[in-house]
Scaffold this motif. Sequence first.
Motif, mmCIF file in Angstrom:
data_model
loop_
_atom_site.group_PDB
_atom_site.id
_atom_site.type_symbol
_atom_site.label_atom_id
_atom_site.label_comp_id
_atom_site.label_asym_id
_atom_site.label_seq_id
_atom_site.Cartn_x
_atom_site.Cartn_y
_atom_site.Cartn_z
ATOM 1 N N HIS A 178 37.941 30.831 -36.927
ATOM 2 C CA HIS A 178 37.628 30.329 -35.584
ATOM 3 C C HIS A 178 38.524 30.984 -34.538
ATOM 4 C CE1 HIS A 178 36.628 27.607 -32.355
ATOM 5 N NE2 HIS A 178 37.899 27.270 -32.233
ATOM 6 N N GLU A 179 39.822 31.059 -34.841
ATOM 7 C CA GLU A 179 40.746 31.699 -33.911
ATOM 8 C C GLU A 179 40.368 33.159 -33.690
ATOM 9 O OE1 GLU A 179 43.214 30.499 -32.119
ATOM 10 O OE2 GLU A 179 42.810 28.470 -32.816
ATOM 11 N N GLN A 219 40.638 16.717 -38.773
ATOM 12 C CA GLN A 219 40.446 18.152 -38.529
ATOM 13 C C GLN A 219 40.396 18.488 -37.046
ATOM 14 O OE1 GLN A 219 37.847 20.463 -41.483
ATOM 15 N NE2 GLN A 219 36.966 18.420 -41.596
ATOM 16 N N TYR A 255 39.756 25.006 -45.172
ATOM 17 C CA TYR A 255 40.093 24.616 -43.793
ATOM 18 C C TYR A 255 41.022 25.648 -43.155
ATOM 19 C CZ TYR A 255 42.206 22.050 -39.939
ATOM 20 O OH TYR A 255 42.677 21.681 -38.707
ATOM 21 N N LYS A 295 39.996 27.771 -39.850
ATOM 22 C CA LYS A 295 40.820 27.812 -38.644
ATOM 23 C C LYS A 295 41.131 29.257 -38.263
ATOM 24 C CE LYS A 295 42.883 25.013 -36.674
ATOM 25 N NZ LYS A 295 42.641 24.330 -35.363
ATOM 26 N N GLY A 306 37.433 24.834 -35.348
ATOM 27 C CA GLY A 306 37.788 25.255 -36.693
ATOM 28 C C GLY A 306 37.805 24.064 -37.638
ATOM 29 N N LYS A 307 36.757 23.900 -38.400
ATOM 30 C CA LYS A 307 36.674 22.786 -39.344
ATOM 31 C C LYS A 307 35.934 23.230 -40.589
ATOM 32 C CE LYS A 307 33.559 19.716 -39.036
ATOM 33 N NZ LYS A 307 32.716 18.562 -38.713
#
Length: 359
Positions: free
Chosen positions: A221-222, A116, A214, A218, A33-34
């Motif tokens: 991504h999660e 990050q 960001y 994140k 996650g960036k």
Amino acid sequence: MYIQLDLQYFNQEKTEQATPKKRKESREKGQVGKSTDVNTAFILMFVFLLFWFVGSFVIDQLTSIVQFTFEEYMLMEVTPANVWAMFVTYAYEAALTVAPIMLAAALAGIFANYIQVGFMFAPEAIKVKLEKVNPIKGIKRIFSVRALVEFLKSMMKITFVGGVTGIVLWFNMDELLRLGLYSVNESANMIGNLIVVMGLAVALLLVFLAMLDYTYQKYDHEKNIRMSKQDVKDEHKKTEGDPQIKSKIKEKQRQQAMSRMMEEVPKADVVITNPTHYAIALKYDPDQMDAPVIVAKGVDYVALKLINIAKNNEVVTVENRPLARSLYDQAEIGQLVPEDLFKAVAEVLAYVYRIQKKV
């Protein structure tokens, strides 16, 4: 008419948080996650801060290059040697001028990535994958929700950046309108300072927007690495092994241990019983052992089997309920008899030796 349904299909919804193993695998693939906006914002800020502090050095270098060109090279004869000398000189001066800027940008990029995701080396992320150039998947990515979010982000950044630069220009409008009254050097310095101020203002704005991006990256991504209940079970099986297979292996190990234990009973000197619930086989060799050793023990069915093997191999069995229970609770197979039971065990062995006429 009844329809049979496989209930496992209802467990495919990815509602579970990713396990540490899944997170590690994703990280090894470069899937973290960036936000690239964080990199852009920090690079822009570092570069304009550098201009703020050492901008005069860059201006002096560029001025010296122009001055040196007009003073030395205007009337120079054009020959291969002179052209090569000019190229080397210009390359050196350009590198000297650009090096601080490039170094600041590189350090900013490294710093932005580190805060990050930390230190990460993922060679798999740069492997050539043919599915990345698949036109069908490319079209799907273009018309995906993620593409829409990226488009909205870009439009928002353009709007905000335009607004910030417009505000900076508005507050400096009076000086801009009086540029014609200033000298060339004063005008250049004012425009340079104004550009740096606009750059820093835009950089601060982008840092704020990058933090928001960001947070979203994140979250996204999660969401992407979530697992279904079946995925978690399958991973657990791969990591820990199939429970059925593990139970069979343990059962096989128990059988082997039991078999080895039964083989030691005929070598024992005595089997102390409870008389049927507990059985402990002891062996003592004064030349090799400091104390008697427990070579086998068991309860209920195992105890009866130990007693039966002892009788078939003419091993003396002695009934002593307290001693049998104490030995079973306080010592394991292969261990010496506990010190507090030495006296009781010695009495039993003495009795056995008298029976066998060893004393």
